[in-house]
Design an enzyme around this catalytic site. Structure first.
Site, short mmCIF file in Angstrom:
data_model
loop_
_atom_site.label_atom_id
_atom_site.label_comp_id
_atom_site.label_asym_id
_atom_site.label_seq_id
_atom_site.Cartn_x
_atom_site.Cartn_y
_atom_site.Cartn_z
N ARG A 1 0.83 -1.21 0.00
CA ARG A 1 0.00 0.00 0.00
C ARG A 1 0.86 1.27 0.00
NH1 ARG A 1 -5.16 -1.48 3.94
NH2 ARG A 1 -6.54 -2.03 2.23
N LYS B 1 -15.85 -15.18 6.29
CA LYS B 1 -17.28 -15.03 6.61
C LYS B 1 -18.17 -14.86 5.39
CE LYS B 1 -17.01 -12.92 11.16
NZ LYS B 1 -17.17 -11.60 11.79
N GLY C 1 -6.88 -6.49 0.51
CA GLY C 1 -5.62 -6.50 1.24
C GLY C 1 -5.09 -7.91 1.47
N GLY D 1 -12.58 -4.19 1.21
CA GLY D 1 -13.96 -3.74 1.41
C GLY D 1 -14.38 -2.77 0.32
#
Ligand code: 3PG
Ligand code: MG
Length: 399
Positions: free
Chosen positions: A41, A206, A356, A380
């Protein structure tokens, strides 16, 4: 939609001007040593920074790191990031000990043309993430006072309605940086008319995190391959026992419903690597996905699944991948992620790695980053983009 970009700002001339750059320098840190575990990043924002320094701007960079609770917390200091950024730029980076206080103001005042400062973690201030518009706005006023123009290059944070992402651009002339521009161009391609077959690979722990994107993608994709921790909730929905594997009981019904509606597009593992414990040296075996022993937990997809996923990926013309296939940090459970990553790079497709964790997996497994079409810095953010949501940080850049 019209978004001005860095070239527009450079064309106006930035020499001697204080330019604020919102970056996403939220890098993973090694749990033991606190050292930067992956500097992807930081490297991703260099093109924007060097364009500005090369044009003589006084560059003021700010970012969040981790999730501190609105007050200084040394484990989340950006100081090590300032050092790494200086190495990568081959230039001194002045580090401010606070975000909008005396240190920030004097650090910014001391900048010469073409120099770079990094301010301390934005989230050491309550105003950054506040849900209260006035509290966020007051913090944004202080941030905006440090500069004369605003560049958003923090793609990983554009889905956050935070002061530095949403409120500062309302207060200053604003443009998208090189990274944000590239990320949005790539994702717009996937959201528009992707070349077919379009195959999506989803992993991670999840289902609940991925539900919205599965719903949004199902009508668009030709194939949806599901691995990672979340596959066990789907296996349960198929009627299989999953032992002590990760399971979201309240999502089983939703998964059953998705499988029914998926017109056979969803592919699930047919074999999995099960272990006695969540540990790198745990005893492990490969079993059929419908024969997971009650006392064992699945930590990776098995070789037959990798072969099946690879066969589905081979003809693809567009691929989006988010989320590891197993616990790739442990070598015994990294084969699924490695195998799928290799199948993606072997396909003659435009491939996008979102997130990420998947991006870090690519680098941690020593895979060639350049063999992917694009590696997104936002997990996200890229998922919410593909869900079709309005992203506060992008909306704020529109005129
Ligand atoms: C990320 O790592 O996903 C981004 O930096 C955003 O961080 P956040 O999820 O803590 O807002
Ligand atoms: Mg995140």
């Amino acid at each position: 939609m019209s978004i001005r970009n860095l070239d527009d700002l450079l064309a106006e001339g930035v020499s001697g001007r204080r330019v604020l750059v919102r970056a996403d320098l939220n890098v993973p840190l090694d749990k033991q040593s606190g050292a930067i575990a992956d500097d992807g990043r930081i490297r991703a924002v260099l093109p924007t920074l060097t364009a500005l320094t090369g044009a003589g701007a006084k560059v003021v960079v700010f970012s969040h790191l981790g999730r501190p609770k609105g007050a200084p917390d040394p484990q989340f200091s950006l100081r090590p990031v300032a050092a790494r950024l200086g190495e990568l730029l081959d230039a001194q980076v002045r580090f401010a000990e606070d975000t909008v206080g005396d240190s920030a103001r004097s650090t910014v005042d001391a900048l010469a043309d073409g120099e770079v400062a990094l301010l301390e973690n934005l989230r050491f201030n309550k105003g950054e993430t506040s849900k209260d518009d006035a509290e966020r706005g007051a913090f944004a006023d202080q941030l905006a006072a440090l500069g004369e123009a605003y560049v958003d290059d923090a793609f990983g944070a554009v889905h956050r309605k935070h002061a530095s992402v949403f409120d500062v651009p309302a207060r200053l002339p604003h443009v998208a940086g090189r990274l944000v521009l590239r990320e949005v161009e790539v994702l717009a391609k996937l959201a528009g008319e992707p070349a077919r077959p379009y195959v999506v690979v989803l992993g991670g722990s999840k289902v609940s995190d991925k539900l919205a994107v599965i719903e949004a993608l199902l009508p668009k994709v030709d194939r949806l391959l599901i691995g990672g921790g979340m596959c066990f909730t789907f296996l349960k929905a198929q009627g299989h026992e999953v032992g002590t594997s990760l399971l979201e009981k309240e999502m089983v019904e939703t998964c059953r419903n998705l499988l029914e509606r998926s017109e056979g597009k969803i592919m699930l593992p047919v074999d999995v690597v099960v272990a006695d414990a969540f540990a790198p040296d745990a005893a492990h075996d490969t079993v059929r996905a419908d024969a997971i022993p009650s006392h064992r937990l699945g930590l990776d997809i098995g070789p037959e699944t990798v072969a099946g996923f690879a066969a589905a990926l081979a003809p693809a013309k567009t691929i989006f991948w988010n989320g590891p296939m197993g616990v790739f940090e442990m070598p015994a459970f990294a084969n699924g992620t490695r195998g799928v990553a290799e199948a993606i790079t072997s396909a003659d497709a435009f491939s996008v790695v979102g997130g990420g964790d998947s991006a870090a997996a690519v680098r941690a497994l020593g895979l060639d980053e350049t063999s992917f079409g694009h590696i997104s810095t936002g997990g996200g953010a890229s998922l919410e983009y593909l869900e079709g949501k309005t992203l506060p940080g992008i909306a704020a850049l529109e005129d």
